[in-house]
Design a protein around this motif. Structure first.
Motif, short mmCIF file in Angstrom:
data_model
loop_
_atom_site.label_atom_id
_atom_site.label_comp_id
_atom_site.label_asym_id
_atom_site.label_seq_id
_atom_site.Cartn_x
_atom_site.Cartn_y
_atom_site.Cartn_z
N ASN A 399 0.83 -1.21 0.00
CA ASN A 399 0.00 0.00 0.00
C ASN A 399 0.86 1.25 0.00
N TYR A 400 2.13 1.09 0.34
CA TYR A 400 3.08 2.20 0.28
C TYR A 400 2.99 2.91 -1.07
N VAL A 405 1.82 7.69 -4.37
CA VAL A 405 1.24 8.39 -5.53
C VAL A 405 0.17 9.38 -5.07
N GLU A 406 -0.65 8.99 -4.12
CA GLU A 406 -1.69 9.88 -3.62
C GLU A 406 -1.10 11.12 -2.97
N LEU A 429 -5.66 11.88 -11.17
CA LEU A 429 -4.67 12.82 -10.63
C LEU A 429 -4.66 14.16 -11.36
N GLY A 430 -5.49 14.29 -12.41
CA GLY A 430 -5.53 15.55 -13.14
C GLY A 430 -4.37 15.70 -14.09
N PRO A 526 5.88 6.77 2.75
CA PRO A 526 5.69 7.75 1.68
C PRO A 526 6.07 9.16 2.11
N GLU A 527 5.69 9.51 3.33
CA GLU A 527 5.96 10.87 3.81
C GLU A 527 7.46 11.13 3.90
N ALA A 528 8.18 10.20 4.49
CA ALA A 528 9.62 10.38 4.66
C ALA A 528 10.35 10.36 3.33
#
Length: 535
Positions: A399-400, A405-406, A429-430, A526-528
């Protein structure tokens, strides 16, 4: 048995039954075939030194090795046939070679029955490798798995008539090298990089095969919901099988759907032209047991990715190198049994709108708007590119990639390829100035397209690929991904994020080498990772 060639291997190595579903007997037959294929390669190398080239041996080598890749063939009887054919070709070629003393896999004769072959295969498994140096053994295994990926791509290309004797020669040389004793770590590293280089050639051949036959992919909207009527689902990777099936089903009232890595087929003009190529069904390979059980038509597996189909064994068919005991195997491009089964089954009762996705952003499509892309980067509208792709799988932690991507900022673009994209392929995502933020480059072999895009952008910006605002965030599962990783290293590409876990066959010292020389790092959160990459 002992196997740790895929990412989902159990506790560092499957020992009783593979996570993929292969039994001890199947694993041992694969080990025997691989060992004999290395012996066949030794004979081919000796023959080549005497000016003897055998095209049948060359093509068989890649097919045999590809058949041992994860989720290709689970049918012991078909492995017996491959083993016997390998020995027949080996001995035929060996008879033409003079003045060479052969031993080991070049003289081994297989047992006369499956239990005997299984016992032989156990002798040549990973745990019985006589290599005393753990790091050399690790690198030899990495080379072996990379070569399995190369052989897969070479076989795909050969199916469409694109072959290269020099490629075959290098594959056989490297297969033979895995049997050598006394190799050093630097020698093994160089062999791995050479595997990466020849994989680029294999992917180039396949790219040429696909595009010269079916046209260069163009951005194409693909319907996700079913259309009322009879149905056939095609999974795997093979474009020719799909085209043949499309031709054989014309006018029969059967809709053809792609599954998994077949999604990018919709972008090829010569495939998209068939009106009964109705759309895409399902997601990645590891979800097939549920998705296939619910599919109301016939199912065709064209290359690797098959899982245990016992719940729908009467509805699934294999072709090419794919095999499962009890499943009907289609030969000679005659898909009549598949068509008859589709007409017998109910098909979809109604048409359902489940939206759509767009595929077809291969290198020609992306580079046709290169000027717009370059201007957007220079103006600051596009801050960064991420290549987020690779193999999908069922192991926790994947799920990472969805979350990555999100969470990627709105001024970044996501390039993706292979089945890893099914974690986010339908995300809206536009766009940035008309450039979609999510660009589906294609199948795993279309990593060649992604590399060509990167090289073209580097040239346009007059810099190296590692200096581009581009980061690779990759997921791996099987051996095609190993081949692609070796190709990226051979190109000198650094700073790759790899997950969801690191290969069990990589020792700490080999990992340290990759970190020190290429700055490869495991994914974290994802954040890091986004914070580190975007600074």
């Amino acid at each position: 048995m002992f196997c740790y060639q895929c990412e989902q291997t159990a506790k560092g190595g499957c020992t009783k039954i593979g996570v993929c579903g292969k039994t001890d007997s199947t694993a041992s037959l694969q080990d025997l075939l691989l060992y004999l294929s290395k012996g066949l390669s030794q004979v081919a190398c000796a023959a080549r030194e005497q000016g003897i080239e055998d095209p049948e041996v060359n093509l068989f080598t890649v097919k045999a090795v590809f058949s041992t890749l994860t989720n290709v063939n689970f049918d012991d009887a078909r492995f017996v046939a491959l083993i016997n054919r390998c020995v027949a070709l080996r001995d035929r070629l060996k008879a033409k070679v003079s003045g060479v003393e052969f031993d080991g896999p070049t003289v081994l004769m297989p047992a006369l029955d499956i239990p005997g072959m299984v016992a032989q295969g156990r002798e040549f498994g990973i745990e019985n490798d006589p290599e005393p140096d753990a790091d050399v053994k690790s690198l030899k295994q990495t080379l072996t798995y990379g070569l399995k990926g190369v052989c897969a791509y070479a076989d795909h290309a050969a199916i469409l008539g694109k072959e290269d004797n020099e490629l075959y020669a290098k594959v056989q040389t490297l297969l033979a090298a895995t049997l050598a004793q006394g190799l050093t770590v630097p020698q093994c590293v160089e062999a791995g990089l050479e595997c990466g280089r020849i994989n680029i050639r294999a992917m180039e051949l396949l790219d040429d095969a696909n595009t010269s036959t079916y046209g260069h992919p163009v951005p194409t909207e693909v319907k996700l919901g079913p259309t009322a009527g009879k149905a056939i689902l095609v999974s795997g990777h093979d474009l020719k099988d799909l085209e043949t099936l499309l031709r054989q089903t014309e006018g029969k009232g059967i809709n053809i759907y792609t599954h998994g890595e077949m999604l990018p087929c919709h972008g090829y003009p010569e495939l998209h032209k068939y009106p009964h190529l109705a759309g895409h069904y399902g997601t990645a390979w590891q979800n097939q047991k549920k998705e296939f059980a619910e599919f109301p038509g016939a199912i065709l597996m064209t290359t690797n990715c098959i899982q245990d189909p016992k719940k729908y064994i009467e509805n699934i068919f294999t072709t090419g190198l794919v095999g499962w005991p009890g499943a009907v195997h289609v030969q000679n491009d005659d898909f009549t049994p598949v068509i008859e089964k589709a007409l017998e089954l109910p098909g979809f009762a109604e048409t359902v709108d489940k939206g759509s996705v767009t595929t077809g952003f291969a290198r020609n499509a992306v580079m046709s708007v290169a000027g717009t892309v370059i201007d957007a980067v220079k103006s600051g509208d596009i801050r960064h590119f991420f290549l987020v792709g690779g193999c999908d799988g069922a192991k926790p932690g994947r799920n990472y990639y969805t979350e990555f991507v999100e969470q990627a900022p709105a001024d970044t673009v996501i390039l993706t390829l292979a089945c890893g994209k099914f974690r986010f392929f339908d995300k809206k995502l536009g766009d940035i100035g008309g450039i979609p933020r999510l660009l589906d480059v294609g199948q795993c072999n279309d990593a060649y397209s992604a590399v060509q895009i990167a090289l073209a952008l580097a040239k346009a910006f007059d810099c190296g690929v590692n200096d581009l605002p581009l980061s690779l965030v990759l997921s791996w599962y099987e051996q095609k991904a190993v081949a692609i990783l070796l190709s990226l290293l051979a190109l000198g590409i650094k700073n790759i994020k790899l997950g969801p876990s690191l290969p069990a066959f990589i020792t700490p010292n080999v990992l340290d080498y990759l970190v020190e020389n290429y700055n490869i790092a495991p994914i974290s959160t994802p954040e890091a990772d986004l914070a580190e990459i975007l600074g």
